[in-house]
Design a protein around this motif. Structure first.
Motif: not given
Length: 293
Positions: A269-273
């Motif tokens: 969610d935060t790093f888009g990984l």
């Protein structure tokens, strides 16, 4: 925090670092980084836009070596990886970045550096970092898209003892005879990042260094989780269970993650990984979460 948008998939012909660039891959890369379209002039402004666009579009991460998976430096594999919500570390970032620069007409020479950021002064470190020397109109610049949370987000002129401002901090270069040292200002002090010379490095050099950092048991990339996502306002950083967001001018926000599932959620969610797509990663994250504090 919102998830990064996924980018379109790309299929392109086989490419090796030493061969002529493949134009098909650049369209997807430039679309992902938002840096322009093929045919833009190789100017300093273009270089600055491409470097910052690359860093902000493609997270720094070591999920493959942490999970025991190979790290390919083939251009099709790199393009496929970043367009499927993944990132990489220096060899992946700067190999793909150099490919884009060469396709756009830049003269970019790959270099190897010795990382000094966490090393005692009397310890000689191996050449395990890749960066680029770019020449524009007779002037030389250091351009690097893969040094984690300390990556300069603008090209740096190859001049000594001059403070250079970037969108994410101040840097300077020190001349050490035949070598140069990159330094970054952190809390009023100058932190030594890495030392390099200007001898060109070759594909075999990167193959060797990449194999070492992605497989050797003493490499921190095989033992510890590292992820960085740079945005306009600052940098998201994850080191094992410690998450932080460092705004450009304010104190960092920090929190401790308590489970492998929570770490995976932050990566998504935060790093888009696409952490859930990495075989064997969940078990590694569970093990990291269970380590003694």
């Amino acid at each position: 925090m919102s998830r990064l948008p996924s980018a379109p998939e790309l299929h392109c012909s086989r490419y090796r670092f030493r061969e002529h660039p493949v134009s098909d891959s650049i369209a997807a890369y430039l679309n992902l980084t938002g840096a322009g379209v093929p045919g833009i002039a190789p100017s300093l402004d273009t270089l600055a836009r491409l470097q910052r666009g690359h860093i902000q579009a493609i997270p720094f991460e070591n999920l493959n070596p942490l999970a025991g998976l190979p790290v390919s430096l083939e251009i099709p594999a790199l393009v496929k990886k970043v367009t499927e919500r993944r990132g990489g570390y220096c060899f992946e970032h700067n190999t793909l970045y150099r490919h884009a620069l060469a396709t756009l007409g830049f003269q970019a020479t790959p270099l190897l550096a010795r990382v000094r950021m966490t090393a005692p002064p009397d310890v000689v470190t191996p050449r395990t970092h890749m960066l680029l020397l770019v020449e524009i109109d007779g002037e030389r610049f250091i351009s690097d898209t893969g040094f984690g949370k300390m990556t300069p987000t603008a090209p740096l002129r190859l001049v000594a003892d001059t403070v250079q401002h970037t969108p994410h901090g101040r840097y300077r270069l020190a001349s050490l005879g035949d070598e140069w040292r990159l330094e970054a200002e952190v809390d009023g002090d100058w932190l030594h990042l890495y030392v390099f010379d200007l001898r060109p490095a070759y594909p075999v050099d990167f193959e060797m260094s990449n194999w070492y950092v992605s497989t050797h048991p003493v490499s921190h990339f095989t033992r510890d989780l590292i992820a960085v996502r740079t945005v306009d306002e600052g940098r998201h950083v994850l080191h094992n269970t410690r998450y932080s967001f460092q705004p450009s001018e304010l104190p960092a926000e920090r929190r401790e993650l308590v489970s492998g599932e929570q770490i995976a959620q932050v990566l998504e969610d935060t790093f888009g990984l696409a952490a859930s797509d990495v075989p064997g990663l969940a078990a590694k994250l569970d093990g990291i979460a269970r380590r003694p504090a």
